[in-house]
Design an enzyme around this catalytic site. Structure first.
Site, PDB file in Angstrom:
ATOM      1  N   CYS A 122      73.296  20.523  92.967  1.00 54.40           N
ATOM      2  CA  CYS A 122      71.908  20.717  92.526  1.00 54.40           C
ATOM      3  C   CYS A 122      71.745  22.165  92.027  1.00 54.40           C
ATOM      4  CB  CYS A 122      70.934  20.420  93.664  1.00 54.40           C
ATOM      5  SG  CYS A 122      70.898  21.692  94.946  1.00 54.40           S
ATOM      6  N   CYS A 127      72.202  24.856  94.610  1.00 56.03           N
ATOM      7  CA  CYS A 127      73.605  24.996  95.048  1.00 56.03           C
ATOM      8  C   CYS A 127      74.466  25.635  93.966  1.00 56.03           C
ATOM      9  CB  CYS A 127      74.168  23.650  95.500  1.00 56.03           C
ATOM     10  SG  CYS A 127      73.523  23.200  97.123  1.00 56.03           S
ATOM     11  N   GLU A 132      76.883  21.713 100.162  1.00 55.55           N
ATOM     12  CA  GLU A 132      77.505  22.946  99.649  1.00 55.55           C
ATOM     13  C   GLU A 132      77.041  24.150 100.464  1.00 55.55           C
ATOM     14  OE1 GLU A 132      75.918  20.599  97.991  1.00 55.55           O
ATOM     15  OE2 GLU A 132      76.590  20.421  95.924  1.00 55.55           O
ATOM     16  N   CYS A 144      71.779  21.263 101.879  1.00 53.81           N
ATOM     17  CA  CYS A 144      72.808  20.571 101.098  1.00 53.81           C
ATOM     18  C   CYS A 144      74.197  20.799 101.696  1.00 53.81           C
ATOM     19  CB  CYS A 144      72.804  21.076  99.662  1.00 53.81           C
ATOM     20  SG  CYS A 144      71.434  20.480  98.660  1.00 53.81           S
ATOM     21  N   ASN A 164      75.336  17.301 104.019  1.00 56.94           N
ATOM     22  CA  ASN A 164      73.878  17.488 103.967  1.00 56.94           C
ATOM     23  C   ASN A 164      73.271  17.145 105.326  1.00 56.94           C
ATOM     24  OD1 ASN A 164      74.592  14.803 103.221  1.00 56.94           O
ATOM     25  ND2 ASN A 164      72.664  14.469 102.180  1.00 56.94           N
ATOM     26  N   GLU A 214      69.574  16.525 106.658  1.00 57.06           N
ATOM     27  CA  GLU A 214      68.159  16.355 106.315  1.00 57.06           C
ATOM     28  C   GLU A 214      67.280  16.541 107.547  1.00 57.06           C
ATOM     29  OE1 GLU A 214      67.963  12.600 104.234  1.00 57.06           O
ATOM     30  OE2 GLU A 214      69.043  13.440 102.502  1.00 57.06           O
TER      31      GLU A 214
HETATM   32  N1  THU Z   1      72.455  16.984  98.136  1.00 54.77           N
HETATM   33  C1  THU Z   1      73.505  17.777  98.491  1.00 54.77           C
HETATM   34  O1  THU Z   1      73.875  17.842  99.671  1.00 54.77           O
HETATM   35  N2  THU Z   1      74.118  18.488  97.526  1.00 54.77           N
HETATM   36  C2  THU Z   1      73.764  18.462  96.206  1.00 54.77           C
HETATM   37  O2  THU Z   1      74.268  19.246  95.417  1.00 54.77           O
HETATM   38  C3  THU Z   1      72.823  17.449  95.733  1.00 54.77           C
HETATM   39  C4  THU Z   1      71.934  16.903  96.784  1.00 54.77           C
HETATM   40  C5  THU Z   1      71.758  16.232  99.182  1.00 54.77           C
HETATM   41  C6  THU Z   1      70.375  16.766  99.503  1.00 54.77           C
HETATM   42  C7  THU Z   1      69.710  15.538 100.083  1.00 54.77           C
HETATM   43  O3  THU Z   1      70.029  15.492 101.468  1.00 54.77           O
HETATM   44  C8  THU Z   1      70.398  14.379  99.388  1.00 54.77           C
HETATM   45  O4  THU Z   1      71.574  14.891  98.787  1.00 54.77           O
HETATM   46  C9  THU Z   1      69.542  13.720  98.322  1.00 54.77           C
HETATM   47  O5  THU Z   1      69.050  14.639  97.431  1.00 54.77           O
END
Ligand code: THU
Length: 129
Positions: free
Chosen positions: A87, A90, A56, A54, A43, A45
């Site tokens: 999520c 994803c 994925e 994300c 991820n 941000e």
């Molecule tokens: N996140 C992912 O990278 N993949 C997911 O499937 C769930 C959430 C990340 C997004 C964000 O940077 C952090 O987790 C918190 O939500």
């Protein structure tokens, strides 16, 4: 060595590079693609929160850019003490490059705990129009 240990290590190494200063929740993903190659992502941000991506999404983008067409397996790891599941967005991204055989390997504490199919997590998916 456990069956998916190399793929899991690959995901964990990516997770360590995650840029997650806002959530403090690092995620890594690693894919075994139909071309036999592996791809990973983490991820990333952003101070403008919706710009974040994300793990994925990063792994899938790397696969597609390199010519991979389908996900054979995808493993997702996090540094949280929960079972990490993709999520909603994803799940839709994974669906795009899945077959009915694609394995989604879920982990907790970077230990493999469950393998599911996309139809388990995204039943009645939007797929044709
Ligand atoms: N996140 C992912 O990278 N993949 C997911 O499937 C769930 C959430 C990340 C997004 C964000 O940077 C952090 O987790 C918190 O939500």
């Amino acid at each position: 060595m456990k069956k998916n240990q190399l793929l899991l290590n690959f995901a964990v190494n990516s997770m360590k590079n995650a840029h997650a200063p806002y959530s403090n929740f690092k995620v890594g993903a690693a894919i075994l693609a139909d071309n036999g190659k592996t791809y990973s992502g983490c991820n990333v941000e952003n101070i403008s929160y919706p710009c974040g991506t994300c793990a994925e999404a990063g792994a899938i983008a790397a696969m597609v850019a390199d010519g991979g067409k389908k996900i054979v397996k995808i493993i997702i790891v996090s540094d949280g003490n929960i079972m990490i599941t993709p999520c909603g967005a994803c799940l839709q991204r994974i669906k795009e490059f899945s077959t009915s055989e694609t394995e989604i390997i879920l982990t907790k504490g970077c230990e493999e705990i469950k393998t599911v199919k996309i139809s388990d997590l995204l039943p009645l998916a939007f797929e044709e129009f």
